[in-house]
Design a protein around this motif. Structure first.
Motif, PDB file in Angstrom:
ATOM      1  N   GLN A 216       0.831  -1.201   0.000  1.00  0.00           N
ATOM      2  CA  GLN A 216       0.000   0.000   0.000  1.00  0.00           C
ATOM      3  C   GLN A 216       0.868   1.255   0.000  1.00  0.00           C
ATOM      4  O   GLN A 216       1.988   1.254   0.506  1.00  0.00           O
ATOM      5  CB  GLN A 216      -0.932  -0.028   1.210  1.00  0.00           C
ATOM      6  CG  GLN A 216      -1.860  -1.237   1.179  1.00  0.00           C
ATOM      7  CD  GLN A 216      -2.744  -1.345   2.406  1.00  0.00           C
ATOM      8  OE1 GLN A 216      -2.583  -2.238   3.220  1.00  0.00           O
ATOM      9  NE2 GLN A 216      -3.691  -0.435   2.550  1.00  0.00           N
ATOM     10  N   THR A 217       0.313   2.314  -0.561  1.00  0.00           N
ATOM     11  CA  THR A 217       1.021   3.586  -0.691  1.00  0.00           C
ATOM     12  C   THR A 217       0.287   4.653   0.110  1.00  0.00           C
ATOM     13  O   THR A 217      -0.929   4.776   0.020  1.00  0.00           O
ATOM     14  CB  THR A 217       1.078   4.018  -2.165  1.00  0.00           C
ATOM     15  OG1 THR A 217       1.641   2.971  -2.945  1.00  0.00           O
ATOM     16  CG2 THR A 217       1.905   5.273  -2.328  1.00  0.00           C
TER      17      THR A 217
ATOM     18  N   PRO B 116       8.369   7.234  -2.667  1.00  0.00           N
ATOM     19  CA  PRO B 116       7.044   6.866  -2.174  1.00  0.00           C
ATOM     20  C   PRO B 116       7.114   6.279  -0.769  1.00  0.00           C
ATOM     21  O   PRO B 116       8.147   5.754  -0.344  1.00  0.00           O
ATOM     22  CB  PRO B 116       6.572   5.809  -3.192  1.00  0.00           C
ATOM     23  CG  PRO B 116       7.459   5.971  -4.377  1.00  0.00           C
ATOM     24  CD  PRO B 116       8.768   6.482  -3.869  1.00  0.00           C
ATOM     25  N   TYR B 117       5.981   6.354  -0.092  1.00  0.00           N
ATOM     26  CA  TYR B 117       5.857   5.803   1.267  1.00  0.00           C
ATOM     27  C   TYR B 117       4.998   4.546   1.183  1.00  0.00           C
ATOM     28  O   TYR B 117       3.840   4.601   0.774  1.00  0.00           O
ATOM     29  CB  TYR B 117       5.203   6.846   2.182  1.00  0.00           C
ATOM     30  CG  TYR B 117       4.934   6.368   3.584  1.00  0.00           C
ATOM     31  CD1 TYR B 117       5.979   6.139   4.471  1.00  0.00           C
ATOM     32  CD2 TYR B 117       3.632   6.155   4.036  1.00  0.00           C
ATOM     33  CE1 TYR B 117       5.742   5.719   5.774  1.00  0.00           C
ATOM     34  CE2 TYR B 117       3.386   5.730   5.324  1.00  0.00           C
ATOM     35  CZ  TYR B 117       4.436   5.513   6.189  1.00  0.00           C
ATOM     36  OH  TYR B 117       4.203   5.089   7.467  1.00  0.00           O
ATOM     37  N   PHE B 118       5.576   3.397   1.577  1.00  0.00           N
ATOM     38  CA  PHE B 118       4.889   2.115   1.454  1.00  0.00           C
ATOM     39  C   PHE B 118       4.647   1.488   2.822  1.00  0.00           C
ATOM     40  O   PHE B 118       5.404   1.711   3.769  1.00  0.00           O
ATOM     41  CB  PHE B 118       5.717   1.125   0.627  1.00  0.00           C
ATOM     42  CG  PHE B 118       5.965   1.534  -0.788  1.00  0.00           C
ATOM     43  CD1 PHE B 118       4.926   1.604  -1.703  1.00  0.00           C
ATOM     44  CD2 PHE B 118       7.248   1.854  -1.216  1.00  0.00           C
ATOM     45  CE1 PHE B 118       5.153   1.979  -3.018  1.00  0.00           C
ATOM     46  CE2 PHE B 118       7.491   2.226  -2.534  1.00  0.00           C
ATOM     47  CZ  PHE B 118       6.440   2.289  -3.426  1.00  0.00           C
TER      48      PHE B 118
ATOM     49  N   THR C 289      -2.254   2.506  -4.905  1.00  0.00           N
ATOM     50  CA  THR C 289      -1.560   3.731  -5.314  1.00  0.00           C
ATOM     51  C   THR C 289      -1.865   4.939  -4.445  1.00  0.00           C
ATOM     52  O   THR C 289      -1.372   6.023  -4.716  1.00  0.00           O
ATOM     53  CB  THR C 289      -1.912   4.062  -6.779  1.00  0.00           C
ATOM     54  OG1 THR C 289      -3.325   4.250  -6.891  1.00  0.00           O
ATOM     55  CG2 THR C 289      -1.471   2.943  -7.709  1.00  0.00           C
ATOM     56  N   GLY C 290      -2.664   4.764  -3.376  1.00  0.00           N
ATOM     57  CA  GLY C 290      -3.019   5.879  -2.520  1.00  0.00           C
ATOM     58  C   GLY C 290      -4.418   6.380  -2.818  1.00  0.00           C
ATOM     59  O   GLY C 290      -5.016   6.059  -3.848  1.00  0.00           O
TER      60      GLY C 290
ATOM     61  N   ALA D 151       8.520   0.016  -4.972  1.00  0.00           N
ATOM     62  CA  ALA D 151       8.067  -1.118  -4.164  1.00  0.00           C
ATOM     63  C   ALA D 151       8.852  -2.380  -4.468  1.00  0.00           C
ATOM     64  O   ALA D 151       9.008  -3.245  -3.602  1.00  0.00           O
ATOM     65  CB  ALA D 151       6.579  -1.363  -4.400  1.00  0.00           C
TER      66      ALA D 151
ATOM     67  N   ASN E  95      -0.125  10.020  -1.221  1.00  0.00           N
ATOM     68  CA  ASN E  95       0.343  10.040  -2.603  1.00  0.00           C
ATOM     69  C   ASN E  95      -0.502  10.886  -3.542  1.00  0.00           C
ATOM     70  O   ASN E  95      -0.241  10.896  -4.738  1.00  0.00           O
ATOM     71  CB  ASN E  95       0.445   8.611  -3.151  1.00  0.00           C
ATOM     72  CG  ASN E  95       1.330   8.535  -4.373  1.00  0.00           C
ATOM     73  OD1 ASN E  95       2.348   9.226  -4.452  1.00  0.00           O
ATOM     74  ND2 ASN E  95       0.950   7.715  -5.345  1.00  0.00           N
TER      75      ASN E  95
ATOM     76  N   LEU F 186       5.922   3.962  -8.511  1.00  0.00           N
ATOM     77  CA  LEU F 186       5.519   3.109  -7.391  1.00  0.00           C
ATOM     78  C   LEU F 186       6.012   1.678  -7.569  1.00  0.00           C
ATOM     79  O   LEU F 186       6.503   1.055  -6.619  1.00  0.00           O
ATOM     80  CB  LEU F 186       3.994   3.125  -7.250  1.00  0.00           C
ATOM     81  CG  LEU F 186       3.373   4.456  -6.844  1.00  0.00           C
ATOM     82  CD1 LEU F 186       1.852   4.340  -6.820  1.00  0.00           C
ATOM     83  CD2 LEU F 186       3.889   4.926  -5.487  1.00  0.00           C
TER      84      LEU F 186
END
Length: 319
Positions: free
Chosen positions: A83-84, A127-129, A277-278, A263, A87, A259
């Motif tokens: 999961q993101t 990105p933040y995962f 993708t958020g 990832a 975003n 992404l």
């Protein structure tokens, strides 16, 4: 299905106690057994998807029935869900504005400053995962039983990438060649479980806040990648007929290739895995209106159809 239904797609449907793979074309569906699929399982097909083979099956005469008569469930069987967070540019700006201390400056000036920060993050950041549990993936045939331990359950409609051939440390330029298709996910979140009050500065608790049974309603369609431009899709969620989220994937800070590349750096993404993708602005925390038993959410993404999620009290869930 919505007017944006693709020429054909894959779905999974209930047949008694079994779940079978199906081919959807327009308002029709027919079973898609392994000998026609050309693979022993859905994930084996997605590892090397032959969409021309599936397209040819749309011309078959036998085996079709009205789509409205089928009970569709989640169209994928992921082994991993990535999961993101944070975003969508506008969503993040709204979050920052909601939490800021008033320093006397006009709101427009502050929003412009935060926007520049987001643009810098897009250009130079990552990105933040975080990880979701595949066991939470359900179809919209399963009602969303709202856990009784909170009254702060929220929606987050998202475009989800369905991985095709395995992706491990892939480049941004090669990333889309690892996509089999796309689907819709509503990433349900319990807001008062995101941040713990008993663990110091450990940060967000995504396990407790996002991983209750049924918290990832998914589908109903798996739409082949050739039919979808993920860079420009309308994303819309209605709650009881009222529009709550209405955005476009053009507002993503990190696009789908970025992404996938990001990832895939830590762990291989496997055929059938989901990469969320958020979610855009407009969740319940923004509106001050969280989910209640009896609520009906209709989430649609351009070209992917729509899903309907019905909320019930936990005690009313089917046994």
């Amino acid at each position: 299905m919505s007017p944006s239904t693709p020429p054909f797609a894959l779905a999974r449907f209930r047949a008694g106690d079994d779940i079978r793979l199906g081919l959807v074309a327009g308002e029709r569906i027919r079973p898609l057994p392994p000998e026609e699929l050309g693979a022993a399982s859905l994930n084996a097909f997605l590892a090397a998807p032959d969409w021309d083979r599936i397209r040819a099956l749309c011309a078959m005469v036998d085996g079709w029935r009205p789509l409205a008569e089928a009970t569709l469930t989640a169209p994928v069987e992921p082994r991993q869900v990535v999961q993101t967070g944070a975003n969508y540019r506008t969503h993040v700006i709204d979050l920052v504005m909601a939490g800021r201390a008033d320093d006397g400056r006009p709101e427009a000036e502050v929003r412009e400053e935060v926007g520049r920060m987001m643009d810098a993050r897009r250009a130079h950041g990552e990105p933040y995962f975080f990880i979701g549990l595949p066991a939470c993936v359900v179809g919209d045939d399963v009602p969303l039983a709202l856990p009784a331990y909170s009254d702060q359950h929220d929606w987050e409609l998202e475009l989800a990438v369905v991985i095709g051939r395995e992706a491990f440390r892939v480049s941004r330029e090669d990333a889309l060649s690892h996509v089999a298709g796309y689907t819709i996910v509503n990433d349900i979140t319990t807001r008062d479980r995101v941040f713990r009050t008993d663990a110091g500065g450990l940060g967000a608790d995504w396990y407790r806040s996002k991983n209750a049974p049924g918290f990832l309603p998914t589908g109903p369609l798996l739409v082949p990648a050739p039919f979808v431009d993920p860079a420009d899709l309308a994303v819309r969620l209605e709650l009881n007929g009222d529009v709550m989220q209405d955005a476009s994937t053009t507002d993503l800070l990190f696009d789908v290739p970025a992404l996938i590349a990001g990832a895939s750096w830590n762990m291989p993404l496997l055929p059938g895995d989901l990469l969320l993708t958020g979610s855009p602005a407009g969740n319940g925390a923004h509106w001050g209106r969280l989910l209640r038993p009896g609520d009906v959410m209709v989430g649609s993404i351009e070209g992917l159809g729509s899903q309907t999620v019905r909320c019930i009290a936990e005690d009313d869930r089917p046994r």
